[in-house]
Design an enzyme around this catalytic site. Structure first.
Site, PDB file in Angstrom:
ATOM      1  N   THR A  67      33.637  44.538  33.702  1.00  0.00           N
ATOM      2  CA  THR A  67      32.224  44.872  33.480  1.00  0.00           C
ATOM      3  C   THR A  67      31.869  44.789  31.989  1.00  0.00           C
ATOM      4  O   THR A  67      30.835  44.217  31.622  1.00  0.00           O
ATOM      5  CB  THR A  67      31.921  46.290  34.037  1.00  0.00           C
ATOM      6  OG1 THR A  67      32.251  46.295  35.434  1.00  0.00           O
ATOM      7  CG2 THR A  67      30.471  46.669  33.853  1.00  0.00           C
ATOM      8  N   HIS A 192      43.139  44.855  37.344  1.00  0.00           N
ATOM      9  CA  HIS A 192      43.483  45.606  38.560  1.00  0.00           C
ATOM     10  C   HIS A 192      43.263  44.833  39.854  1.00  0.00           C
ATOM     11  O   HIS A 192      43.670  45.270  40.926  1.00  0.00           O
ATOM     12  CB  HIS A 192      42.748  46.952  38.593  1.00  0.00           C
ATOM     13  CG  HIS A 192      41.281  46.871  38.878  1.00  0.00           C
ATOM     14  ND1 HIS A 192      40.752  47.220  40.098  1.00  0.00           N
ATOM     15  CD2 HIS A 192      40.232  46.492  38.113  1.00  0.00           C
ATOM     16  CE1 HIS A 192      39.436  47.063  40.060  1.00  0.00           C
ATOM     17  NE2 HIS A 192      39.093  46.620  38.868  1.00  0.00           N
ATOM     18  N   CYS A 313      31.864  48.824  45.145  1.00  0.00           N
ATOM     19  CA  CYS A 313      30.926  49.419  44.188  1.00  0.00           C
ATOM     20  C   CYS A 313      29.535  49.611  44.779  1.00  0.00           C
ATOM     21  O   CYS A 313      28.732  50.360  44.258  1.00  0.00           O
ATOM     22  CB  CYS A 313      30.808  48.573  42.939  1.00  0.00           C
ATOM     23  SG  CYS A 313      32.134  47.461  42.700  1.00  0.00           S
TER      24      CYS A 313
END
Ligand code: PLP
Length: 366
Positions: A67, A192, A313
């Site tokens: 992000t 990740h 998300c």
């Protein structure tokens, strides 16, 4: 089967991270031997990642997440512009879409609409205009696995002579699709999603391309990402990356088999498959019309089988991706199964049986 949300950190990567936390815990910016040792950890991981990305070491910038990388790439690239066109897609991850929404005050944002679930080179050709200042298109869609033809699009942009950098959110494509990111000007990554630790990502920024930092501070990562490095996570990512490269073909074969068996099994149970036929093998989106995705997810969760209804998300909001691919009516029923080399073929019949049981026991909705 929710590996697009995150993946298991390889044991060896975790061990490497622990070593960096306990033995060599120096600050890589320190001008003494202990600091140099930590700096060596960064250098080593940078080398491995650069090779895997098909770029040079000096073109990689470590970030705290994908992000952060995406925000800096997009905002930084247009910071000195007063207007113009930004070309993206209608099904980007919120990490891109929310930035675009914000930039829409100043720029014209053109979102390419998928055709049969995929972005086409033709639609990109039509959207390209002389005032284009940035292109940002994801490599692999996180909800359906649709692959964007980045190579052809980047070639088209270069040939057009339009001076706009090409960025890609490569989070779901890295180490899964064969691609040399040097084709592009910028790309964003997260550790990740590929068996590395959380809390670290990267930006590939083509040498010579200058963008404005969005974070100001100590000047780490050549002033682009200030803040003390997460050395343990970076070191762990390096190890995970090397392991992924070593196992790449074997993993892909296995994941393909799992995907095919799941696709077939779900279809036999009456599912509509929402992923394109040539999607990434790592993501499979399906829907059972009448059966809320959330209810099936909860039922499976009760059996310790973990899947998703969309991206982790945005699990609580209707899926923008399903709307973009013209399947808004199926959005409530969508299920995302996403795989990794940590899955086993033997898990497939167990999951399919659990889905069959869920369909028998769960009430339907209109
Ligand atoms: N882009 C895509 C396609 C993703 O799937 C994700 C994570 O789900 C992100 C960006 C954001 O990654 P992170 O939350 O690690 O910054």
């Amino acid at each position: 089967m929710d590996n697009a949300a995150t993946t298991k950190v390889f044991d060896e990567a975790a061990q490497r991270a622990i070593k960096a936390m306990t033995d060599g815990y120096g600050n890589p910016e320190s001008r003494h031997g202990f600091g140099f040792e930590a700096q060596k950890d960064l250098t080593e991981a940078r080398k491995i990642l650069a090779q895997a990305m098909g770029v040079t070491d000096e073109e990689i910038y470590f970030t705290p997440s994908a992000t952060t990388s995406i925000n800096t790439a997009i905002r930084g690239a247009v910071a000195s512009k007063r207007g113009g066109r930004i070309i993206s897609t209608a099904f980007e991850h919120p990490a891109v879409e929310e930035v675009l929404k914000d930039l829409e005050k100043t720029f014209e944002v053109v979102r390419l609409k998928p055709v049969e679930g995929k972005i086409t080179v033709d639609s990109f050709r039509q959207a390209l205009s002389p005032d284009t200042v940035l292109v940002t298109c994801m490599q692999v869609n996180n909800e359906t696995g649709a692959i964007t033809p980045l190579k052809e699009m980047a070639t088209l942009l270069k040939r057009s002579g339009i001076d706009a950098p090409f960025h890609s959110d490569a989070v779901q494509g890295f180490l899964k699709e064969d691609f040399r990111y040097s084709m592009l000007d910028m790309a964003s990554f997260a550790a990740h999603k590929v068996h590395g630790p959380k809390g670290v990502g990267a930006l590939y920024l083509r040498k010579g391309l200058r963008i404005k930092p969005t974070l100001l501070g100590g000047g780490q990562e050549k002033n682009l990402f200030s803040g003390t490095h997460n050395v343990p996570a970076v070191a762990g990512w390096g190890v995970a990356c090397r392991m992924m490269i070593d196992r790449k073909e074997e993993t892909l074969q296995k994941v393909r088999q799992i995907n095919e068996k799941m696709r077939k099994g779900l279809s036999e149970l009456g599912a509509v498959i929402n992923s394109p036929n040539d999607a990434s093998a790592y993501v499979l989106n399906a829907a059972f019309p009448g059966y809320l995705g959330e209810n099936i997810l909860n039922y499976l969760s009760g059996r310790e089988i973990y899947i998703s209804t969309g991206s982790a998300c945005s699990a609580k909001k209707p899926s923008r991706v399903m709307t973009a691919i013209g399947k808004e009516d199926l959005s409530r029923f969508a299920l995302r199964f996403s795989f990794s080399g940590e899955n086993r073929i033997e898990e497939v019949p167990v999951v399919l049986q659990a889905v069959a049981d869920a369909l028998r026991e769960i009430a339907t909705v209109r």
